[in-house]
Motif scaffolding. Structure first.
Motif, PDB file in Angstrom:
ATOM      1  N   PHE A   1      58.192 -52.273  37.863  1.00 59.91           N
ATOM      2  CA  PHE A   1      59.531 -51.689  38.030  1.00 59.91           C
ATOM      3  C   PHE A   1      59.967 -51.021  36.722  1.00 59.91           C
ATOM      4  O   PHE A   1      60.395 -49.866  36.709  1.00 59.91           O
TER       5      PHE A   1
ATOM      6  N   TYR B   1      64.388 -48.200  44.499  1.00 65.34           N
ATOM      7  CA  TYR B   1      64.317 -49.563  45.021  1.00 65.34           C
ATOM      8  C   TYR B   1      65.582 -49.848  45.838  1.00 65.34           C
ATOM      9  O   TYR B   1      66.693 -49.609  45.364  1.00 65.34           O
TER      10      TYR B   1
ATOM     11  N   TYR C   1      67.443 -52.896  48.144  1.00 69.61           N
ATOM     12  CA  TYR C   1      67.403 -54.316  48.496  1.00 69.61           C
ATOM     13  C   TYR C   1      68.286 -54.605  49.706  1.00 69.61           C
ATOM     14  O   TYR C   1      69.445 -54.199  49.750  1.00 69.61           O
TER      15      TYR C   1
ATOM     16  N   THR D   1      67.456 -59.483  41.729  1.00 71.04           N
ATOM     17  CA  THR D   1      66.650 -58.324  42.107  1.00 71.04           C
ATOM     18  C   THR D   1      67.556 -57.162  42.497  1.00 71.04           C
ATOM     19  O   THR D   1      67.419 -56.048  41.996  1.00 71.04           O
TER      20      THR D   1
ATOM     21  N   CYS E   1      68.558 -52.759  41.636  1.00 70.01           N
ATOM     22  CA  CYS E   1      68.091 -51.808  42.650  1.00 70.01           C
ATOM     23  C   CYS E   1      69.082 -50.662  42.792  1.00 70.01           C
ATOM     24  O   CYS E   1      70.236 -50.777  42.403  1.00 70.01           O
ATOM     25  N   ASP E   2      68.606 -49.557  43.386  1.00 71.66           N
ATOM     26  CA  ASP E   2      69.470 -48.395  43.535  1.00 71.66           C
ATOM     27  C   ASP E   2      70.499 -48.592  44.640  1.00 71.66           C
ATOM     28  O   ASP E   2      71.539 -47.945  44.652  1.00 71.66           O
TER      29      ASP E   2
ATOM     30  N   TRP F   1      72.103 -51.655  47.562  1.00 69.46           N
ATOM     31  CA  TRP F   1      72.101 -52.987  48.178  1.00 69.46           C
ATOM     32  C   TRP F   1      72.698 -52.857  49.565  1.00 69.46           C
ATOM     33  O   TRP F   1      73.798 -52.329  49.729  1.00 69.46           O
TER      34      TRP F   1
END
Ligand code: SF4
Ligand code: SF4
Lengths: 716, 252
Positions: free
Chosen positions: A223, A237, A239, A247, A251-252, A254
């Motif tokens: 990553f 990324y 999630y 995590t 991430c970009d 959620w």
């Protein structure tokens, strides 16, 4: 009369103003500093030559290669080995603890035999005699549990138990057990391996890939490499899960969704991909298409999960447009997810054409077993420990007469703690090869302390999540601190004593044979200048200098292999049809969404003493753990910030303090795992509660697998 | 606070990419053991425990689902103009060495804690307890850092001992110890972070990556308005994170 430091400072402060302009106070202050620091008890730091040696972490499930700093030959600290593909210089808070945990107060210092409510130390000789006797009597009904997902010691254990007459060999439930079940149901073979290094768009369904899922340190290195500091990110990324966890925080995007709905989300994305024309030759495609079109349209998904149609459509578009998309499915806390969500996530990889492709999912072959009669890893992962123990507790399954526990803590690390405890109680003879005094060891009849990573030879073979086959050695760099032995050696000695033929006299021989088999395998190489993901991306694999393999492995390098087994992975639509349902979101009171972090250790390590400092006071305050819920949930439940509440479920209760936190989806209570130990030492014992105990085990329809990814709890 | 800062030809600095930090705490754990900080059974009492490196959780203060979080690792900011230095009555802390690392001389410290109060970044810790390691664990103490007694103040030193080692290594290789290669000296936290969120180097050396990184439009420092002129920079693509780096009025 002693004048303590603070009292003295008080005096000085009183007179400070008037004397500020003469040099005397400065001289006095200087003297004070000399007097007050003349403590005889300050430990002296060791002196001697500094050098570095390499090994592999066995405490941390992420399997990092380690560089150990030594002073005068004594290990001092552990850092990530830059040459190892699973660490590349990075290290988790848990792997960092490998050295000082040698001296953890929780270590079992010699063989112990239960005596009344406590234990008494016995010699190894006595322990082996007793065990040979008891296991001889238990023949035909001996079971074992291992918590080591990667070690060849499992071969010794399963072969031994098999030859005694097995009542079951189990792995502690993990992402690996779920994935193995999923792959099997899909008609595939091999271990699912995820090539993060070559992926450019990663959709993460639930899995806490940067903490508890698989090779997390390696995942983070991959990553990090795709996100050069100060530059535009070269990867995307996303999630999907109940909380914005560690995590998701980097991430970009959620997308909030309950762990119970991950399968629905995956099939909802499949709907869009199919609509856009995705097709596949994999078995079951037509039925799969019918299943998806029949119940996972945008409105179905919205009704079940609350996710807006355009969000899912956007996600499908991003995946379809990516050069190397990858879908990773797992439990937000590393265990308890059903096989169906795994299958649904893998179906996306099939639809996107990502099986056995760089940046996709590989079907990794298992390394050959060397101990005659040993179970393969796939066979060991096939067992369902919670189901087995539940059966025993309820009297539906005969209790084994003896249980061997290796590197596992089922009394703490399983859901529905009350039921599991009942089952363990029914097993008359229990032995634990524990390094630390954990909850399971505390209720065993015999504890045979296992030497720690730096004191024993051991190995690590392809941890779950790795995108390539990997083999790496743990090499002892010091004599055992206490009267401990390597469990593999103890088992082999015991086998000989009981005339059970296992071919090997000691564990080192087993490992040497394992390495010799690898040296003969084609396609393997030592990762040095060329890393396996580069080979996956097309770089030629270097040749293996066979004779030197043991030497290279002892020096901390890893053997790796890129490739795949023939795997005819299908969609398993019948399973999906039964197990994944886009029903209406139920009006639940509160769904428990636990999260786990490596800094609080594993069930077998407890909280590593130095890592306790890294736990924030929004997680553990004094001796109470905090649970997180958003203000809407709190309002609905009538809970206020800071309130002390009792959570109940599965016949157990846990205390908690309420922490209002908006990165948790509505209706969900997020709770940290790794706390609430009743064993170990002052750094773990009595700190908070173990929320895993509240989770009820339910059988997944269509697969029969035990699941506990999302459980309802009552809060009062 | 005057804006006057001492200038050093070598200025060690850290650049922290908040968008890559997952808040795992590996940097904290690395710092603890690298610098001989004892395990603390009462570590959940943050007013009494010691963590030279501390990871803060930041939030944008919005309600679900618009909430966002970020993690901010905080070592000593090694101010160019350190508020802690001027208040120390015994010059136990100073900024006068090349490299710009704010020193802390434990044998000189009298534990008055003025510096603790003066530091706007809360990087300074007072040792409330005797440092005690579980039996045998003192064997894992690092020979590179001293053990502090109770009653003195301590803080992140940018792992100063590693700089000395790097200079020694450069000399042994016949290289110039005053112009180390990028990466020849990195701190323990930087070395071990699995996400690569932390970068370290000489801010003044154009051959070091950090030299460029601090010019990023997304780079900022904490409480810049105080004029502390720190040597730790943060980077985030998120505006709300950058805004939290300083005190702004609602209208700004
Ligand atoms: S080790 Fe890296 S990712 Fe983990 S908390 Fe520290 S800076 Fe953040
Ligand atoms: S630079 Fe060194 S002393 Fe400072 S926080 Fe990092 S590890 Fe600790």
């Amino acid at each position: 009369m002693g004048l303590d430091r603070r009292a003295f400072l008080g005096l000085v402060a009183g007179g400070a103003v008037g004397t500020m302009f003469t040099p005397i106070p400065w001289k006095l202050l200087d003297d004070v500093s000399i007097w007050t620091q003349n403590w005889s008890w300050i430990p002296r730091v060791p002196k001697g030559q500094v050098d570095f040696v390499a090994t592999t972490s066995k405490l941390c499930p992420a399997g990092e290669g380690l560089k150990i700093m030594r002073v005068a030959g004594n290990p001092i600290s552990a850092a990530g080995n830059p040459d190892h593909p699973l660490s590349r210089g990075g290290v988790s808070a848990l792997a960092r603890s490998e050295v000082y945990m040698l001296y953890s107060p929780a270590r079992v210092k010699s063989p112990l035999k239960k005596s009344g409510k406590g234990f008494e130390p016995i010699t190894w000789e006595q322990a082996l005699i007793e065990m040979a006797d008891k296991l001889g009597a238990a023949k035909g009904a001996v079971a074992c549990v291992s918590g080591d997902g990667t070690g060849t010691v499992n071969e010794v254990l399963s072969a031994f138990v098999g030859k005694l007459g097995s009542a079951g060999c189990f792995m502690m439930p993990s992402e690996a057990t779920t994935a193995a079940k999923g792959v099997k149901l899909m008609g595939g073979a091999g271990q699912a391996g995820y090539d993060f290094e070559n992926a450019d768009t990663v959709l993460v369904l639930g899995a806490d890939i940067f903490e508890t899922w698989g090779t997390s340190t390696r995942n983070r290195k991959a990553f990090g490499a795709s996100r050069p500091v100060g530059e535009k990110p070269k990867s995307t990324y996303v999630y999907v899960g109940p909380t914005k966890n560690n995590t998701a925080s980097v991430c970009d995007q959620w997308i909030p969704a309950s762990a119970a709905d991950l399968g629905v989300v995956a099939l909802g994305i499949a709907w869009h991909l199919l609509k856009a024309g995705a097709t596949s030759n994999a078995p079951g495609f037509d039925t799969f298409k019918a299943v998806v079109n029949g119940g996972f349209g945008p409105e179905d998904v919205k009704r079940a999960t609350g996710i807006a149609p355009e969000v899912l459509a956007g996600l499908a578009k991003t995946l379809a447009a990516a050069k190397a998309p990858l879908v990773v499915t797992g439990s937000p806390f590393g265990q308890g997810l059903g096989a169906a969500p795994f299958i649904a996530g893998m179906a996306l990889n099939i639809l996107l054409g990502r099986i056995n492709k760089p940046g996709g999912v590989y079907a990794l072959p298992e390394l050959a077993t060397v101990v005659p009669g040993a179970l393969t890893r796939a066979a060991m992962l096939d067992g369902d420990l919670p189901a087995f123990l539940k059966g025993v507790a309820e009297g539906k399954t005969p209790a084994p007469k003896a249980l061997l526990v290796y590197d596992a803590n089922p009394a703490y690390g399983l859901p529905e703690a009350a039921t599991m405890a009942k089952a363990l109680e029914k097993i008359p003879y229990k032995v634990s090869f524990a390094s630390f005094m954990d909850e399971t060891a505390a209720l065993c009849d015999l504890i045979l302390p296992n030497s720690l990573t730096l004191e024993r030879y051991d190995d690590l073979a392809t941890p779950y999540g790795s995108g390539f086959c990997l083999y790496s050695l743990a090499v002892p760099y010091q004599k055992p601190v206490h009267d401990t032995r390597t469990a593999g050696d103890v088992l082999l000695t015991l086998a000989r004593k009981m005339s059970v033929e296992l071919k090997f006299d000691n564990f080192l021989q087993v490992l040497k044979e394992k390495v010799a088999t690898l040296a003969k395998a084609s396609g393997g190489f030592v990762a040095k200048d060329v890393m396996p993901w580069q080979v996956a991306a097309g770089k030629p694999a270097p040749a293996l200098a066979g004779g030197d393999l043991w030497k290279a492995l002892s020096a901390g390098y890893a053997w790796t292999m890129v490739g795949q087994v023939q795997s005819n992975l299908g969609f398993a639509p019948e399973v999906l049809a039964k197990a994944v349902k886009a029903g209406k979101a139920p009006e639940k009171t509160a769904v428990l969404a636990p999260y786990a972090q490596l800094r609080t250790g594993t069930p077998t390590t407890g909280i590593p003493c130095q890592d306790l400092t890294t736990v924030p006071d929004t997680e553990l305050l004094k001796e109470t753990t905090l649970v997180r819920l958003n203000s809407a949930t709190a309002k609905a439940l009538g809970l206020k910030k800071g309130a002390t509440v009792t959570l109940s479920g599965a016949g157990a209760t846990c205390e908690a303090q309420v922490h209002l936190f908006e990165s948790v989806m509505t209706g969900v209570v997020s709770a940290p795992l790794g706390f609430g130990h009743t064993a170990f030492d002052i750094y773990s014992k009595g700190k908070g509660a173990n929320y895993l105990s509240l989770m009820a085990v339910v059988e997944e329809p269509g697969t029969g697998l035990s699941t506990w990814a999302a459980a309802e709890v009552k809060i009062a | 606070m005057s804006g006057h800062s001492k200038e050093f030809p070598i200025t060690w600095g850290m650049v922290i990419d908040i968008d890559k930090c997952t808040g795992c705490g590996a940097c904290m754990a690395s710092c603890q053991t690298e610098n001989n900080i004892e395990p603390q059974p009462e570590a959940s009492n943050k007013l009494r425990s010691t963590s030279w490196m501390l990871v803060y959780e930041l939030t944008n203060d919005k309600a679900f689902p618009n909430h966002d979080i970020a993690f901010l690792p905080r070592p000593c900011q090694q101010c160019g103009n350190p508020p802690c230095v001027s208040v120390c009555p015994v010059i136990a802390t100073d900024k006068n060495e090349d490299g710009g690392i704010v020193s802390q001389v434990y044998p000189r410290c009298i534990g008055c804690r003025y510096c603790v109060a003066a530091c706007p970044y809360h990087v300074r810790y007072f040792g409330w307890y005797d440092p005690i390691w579980p039996e045998g664990m003192e064997k894992t103490l690092s020979p590179l850092t001293s053990v502090r007694p109770r009653g003195v103040v301590e803080k992140c030193s940018f792992c100063h001992h590693r700089w000395n080692l790097a200079k020694d290594a450069a000399r042994a290789q016949g290289k110039n110890p005053d112009s180390l290669d990028d990466g020849a000296y990195v701190t323990a936290c930087v070395q071990n972070c699995p996400s690569g969120a932390l970068s370290f180097g000489d801010l003044k050396n154009p051959k070091h990556k950090v030299h460029e990184l601090i010019k990023s439009p997304n780079a900022f420092r904490l409480l810049e308005r105080l004029g502390t002129n720190t040597q730790v920079y943060y980077i985030s693509r998120r505006e709300w994170v950058r805004k939290l780096g300083d005190n702004y009025l609602k209208s700004e």
